[in-house]
Write a protein that holds these residues in place. Structure first.
Motif, PDB file in Angstrom:
ATOM      1  N   LEU A  89     -28.318 -50.565 -44.402  1.00 30.07           N
ATOM      2  CA  LEU A  89     -28.796 -50.883 -43.054  1.00 30.07           C
ATOM      3  C   LEU A  89     -29.137 -52.370 -42.923  1.00 30.07           C
ATOM      4  CD1 LEU A  89     -30.898 -47.700 -42.307  1.00 30.07           C
ATOM      5  CD2 LEU A  89     -28.834 -48.434 -41.096  1.00 30.07           C
ATOM      6  N   ALA A  90     -29.646 -52.969 -43.985  1.00 30.02           N
ATOM      7  CA  ALA A  90     -29.908 -54.417 -43.953  1.00 30.02           C
ATOM      8  C   ALA A  90     -28.595 -55.179 -43.799  1.00 30.02           C
ATOM      9  CB  ALA A  90     -30.634 -54.841 -45.224  1.00 30.02           C
ATOM     10  N   HIS A  91     -27.538 -54.673 -44.420  1.00 31.44           N
ATOM     11  CA  HIS A  91     -26.216 -55.301 -44.301  1.00 31.44           C
ATOM     12  C   HIS A  91     -25.632 -55.083 -42.901  1.00 31.44           C
ATOM     13  CE1 HIS A  91     -22.297 -56.775 -45.636  1.00 31.44           C
ATOM     14  NE2 HIS A  91     -21.751 -55.700 -45.085  1.00 31.44           N
ATOM     15  N   LEU A  92     -25.817 -53.892 -42.381  1.00 32.39           N
ATOM     16  CA  LEU A  92     -25.212 -53.527 -41.094  1.00 32.39           C
ATOM     17  C   LEU A  92     -25.990 -54.054 -39.894  1.00 32.39           C
ATOM     18  CD1 LEU A  92     -24.412 -49.824 -42.049  1.00 32.39           C
ATOM     19  CD2 LEU A  92     -22.690 -51.563 -41.514  1.00 32.39           C
ATOM     20  N   ARG A  93     -27.332 -54.096 -40.011  1.00 41.07           N
ATOM     21  CA  ARG A  93     -28.171 -54.444 -38.864  1.00 41.07           C
ATOM     22  C   ARG A  93     -28.937 -55.750 -39.033  1.00 41.07           C
ATOM     23  NH1 ARG A  93     -32.059 -51.566 -36.460  1.00 41.07           N
ATOM     24  NH2 ARG A  93     -31.077 -50.968 -34.497  1.00 41.07           N
ATOM     25  N   GLY A  94     -28.911 -56.285 -40.241  1.00 39.97           N
ATOM     26  CA  GLY A  94     -29.639 -57.519 -40.493  1.00 39.97           C
ATOM     27  C   GLY A  94     -31.014 -57.262 -41.088  1.00 39.97           C
ATOM     28  N   ALA A  95     -31.707 -58.368 -41.416  1.00 39.67           N
ATOM     29  CA  ALA A  95     -32.991 -58.271 -42.117  1.00 39.67           C
ATOM     30  C   ALA A  95     -34.027 -57.463 -41.347  1.00 39.67           C
ATOM     31  CB  ALA A  95     -33.516 -59.674 -42.414  1.00 39.67           C
ATOM     32  N   GLY A  96     -33.995 -57.544 -40.036  1.00 40.96           N
ATOM     33  CA  GLY A  96     -34.958 -56.793 -39.224  1.00 40.96           C
ATOM     34  C   GLY A  96     -34.426 -55.434 -38.810  1.00 40.96           C
ATOM     35  N   TRP A  97     -33.753 -54.773 -39.742  1.00 37.56           N
ATOM     36  CA  TRP A  97     -33.032 -53.543 -39.397  1.00 37.56           C
ATOM     37  C   TRP A  97     -33.922 -52.428 -38.874  1.00 37.56           C
ATOM     38  CZ3 TRP A  97     -34.257 -49.089 -42.017  1.00 37.56           C
ATOM     39  CH2 TRP A  97     -34.898 -49.220 -43.257  1.00 37.56           C
ATOM     40  N   ARG A  98     -35.202 -52.460 -39.208  1.00 32.40           N
ATOM     41  CA  ARG A  98     -36.093 -51.384 -38.739  1.00 32.40           C
ATOM     42  C   ARG A  98     -36.422 -51.499 -37.250  1.00 32.40           C
ATOM     43  NH1 ARG A  98     -38.973 -48.652 -43.070  1.00 32.40           N
ATOM     44  NH2 ARG A  98     -38.379 -49.553 -45.078  1.00 32.40           N
ATOM     45  N   GLU A  99     -36.263 -52.690 -36.690  1.00 31.20           N
ATOM     46  CA  GLU A  99     -36.620 -52.897 -35.282  1.00 31.20           C
ATOM     47  C   GLU A  99     -35.683 -52.106 -34.371  1.00 31.20           C
ATOM     48  OE1 GLU A  99     -36.582 -57.112 -34.535  1.00 31.20           O
ATOM     49  OE2 GLU A  99     -37.782 -57.520 -36.339  1.00 31.20           O
ATOM     50  N   GLY A 100     -36.275 -51.317 -33.494  1.00 32.71           N
ATOM     51  CA  GLY A 100     -35.487 -50.541 -32.542  1.00 32.71           C
ATOM     52  C   GLY A 100     -34.777 -49.349 -33.139  1.00 32.71           C
ATOM     53  N   LEU A 101     -35.062 -49.054 -34.396  1.00 35.41           N
ATOM     54  CA  LEU A 101     -34.403 -47.912 -35.045  1.00 35.41           C
ATOM     55  C   LEU A 101     -35.020 -46.615 -34.527  1.00 35.41           C
ATOM     56  CD1 LEU A 101     -32.236 -47.777 -37.331  1.00 35.41           C
ATOM     57  CD2 LEU A 101     -34.101 -47.283 -38.901  1.00 35.41           C
ATOM     58  N   ALA A 102     -34.182 -45.728 -34.030  1.00 37.30           N
ATOM     59  CA  ALA A 102     -34.698 -44.486 -33.447  1.00 37.30           C
ATOM     60  C   ALA A 102     -33.766 -43.325 -33.770  1.00 37.30           C
ATOM     61  CB  ALA A 102     -34.839 -44.629 -31.936  1.00 37.30           C
ATOM     62  N   PRO A 103     -34.345 -42.167 -34.097  1.00 37.61           N
ATOM     63  CA  PRO A 103     -33.495 -41.007 -34.355  1.00 37.61           C
ATOM     64  C   PRO A 103     -33.027 -40.380 -33.045  1.00 37.61           C
ATOM     65  CG  PRO A 103     -35.787 -40.363 -34.557  1.00 37.61           C
ATOM     66  CD  PRO A 103     -35.785 -41.848 -34.276  1.00 37.61           C
ATOM     67  N   LEU A 104     -31.847 -39.830 -33.066  1.00 40.61           N
ATOM     68  CA  LEU A 104     -31.411 -38.975 -31.966  1.00 40.61           C
ATOM     69  C   LEU A 104     -32.305 -37.732 -31.966  1.00 40.61           C
ATOM     70  CD1 LEU A 104     -27.608 -39.232 -32.693  1.00 40.61           C
ATOM     71  CD2 LEU A 104     -28.681 -39.997 -30.573  1.00 40.61           C
TER      72      LEU A 104
END
Length: 220
Positions: A89-104
């Motif tokens: 996820l860090a590779h796919l979304r960048g260092a701030g990958w947790r920001e805005g992460l939400a489950p369906l």
């Protein structure tokens, strides 16, 4: 003539009983479009995000079950995936990958059921453990191969580390050993039937996630 019929091993019962749901999950429209190259890397990223919520629930509950007489034998550190998912996820979304992460919604329901079994029903937890990790060691390798070819990830590198079990050099032998654990599970026949039913539920929960992903990413 001996008319005694030997019951099939428990691992076989689970595989047969959940075959229909397994096939439905594998042949979902979303997964077909993803593996067929009809969706972009954004869809792959979104799928990886959903996996993180499920595996976090699966693995946060593992520590407390390590000494459990039923689930304990299945808690094997070499299977753990959360750290690899976070690298992906860090590779796919960048260092701030947790920001805005939400489950369906379907993912949230799936993760909550896994967490509930971890807290209250060790035998039920095994059902989710089995459906996830044995799937990763099998069909998951097809997803890794397709992802590398479709989106240019380095072979077994960042973006697909979730599918790379570096501490399991012989997946076939590991899966054989895992099935032996299932066959020896510390549960009576009634509890085994409940585990099989929970396996079916696990596949249904997974299919619901694919359905919602499919609605979000309708292939052009």
């Amino acid at each position: 003539m001996d008319a005694t019929v030997t019951a099939p091993p428990f691992s076989t019962l689970i595989r047969i009983a959940s075959h229909e749901q397994h096939t439905e999950a594998e042949t979902s429209t979303f997964m077909g479009d993803l593996l067929g190259g009809r969706l972009g890397v954004g869809a792959y990223t979104r799928y990886t995000e959903q996996l993180w919520f499920v595996y976090r629930a699966l693995e946060e509950g593992a520590g407390a079950l390590a000494s459990d007489p039923v689930a304990g034998p299945f808690i094997q550190p070499e299977l753990m995936r959360t750290a690899e998912l976070e690298r992906d996820l860090a590779h796919l979304r960048g260092a701030g990958w947790r920001e805005g992460l939400a489950p369906l919604p379907a993912t949230a329901a799936y993760a909550e059921r896994v967490a509930e079994c971890a807290r209250t029903w060790p035998a039920g937890y095994i059902a989710h453990h089995y459906t996830r990790y044995l799937g990763d060691l099998s069909g998951g390798q097809i997803i890794r191969d397709k992802a590398e070819k479709t989106w240019g990830f380095a072979r077994k590198g960042d973006g697909v580390r979730f599918y790379v079990f570096e501490e399991i050099p012989n997946p076939a032998a590991f899966k054989r050993g895992y099935r032996e654990l299932l066959d020896a599970v510390n549960a009576d026949d009634l509890e085994k039937r409940r585990i099989v039913d929970e396996c079916k539920r696990a596949f249904a929960l997974n299919t619901a996630v694919f359905r919602e992903l499919g609605e979000e990413f309708r292939a052009a």
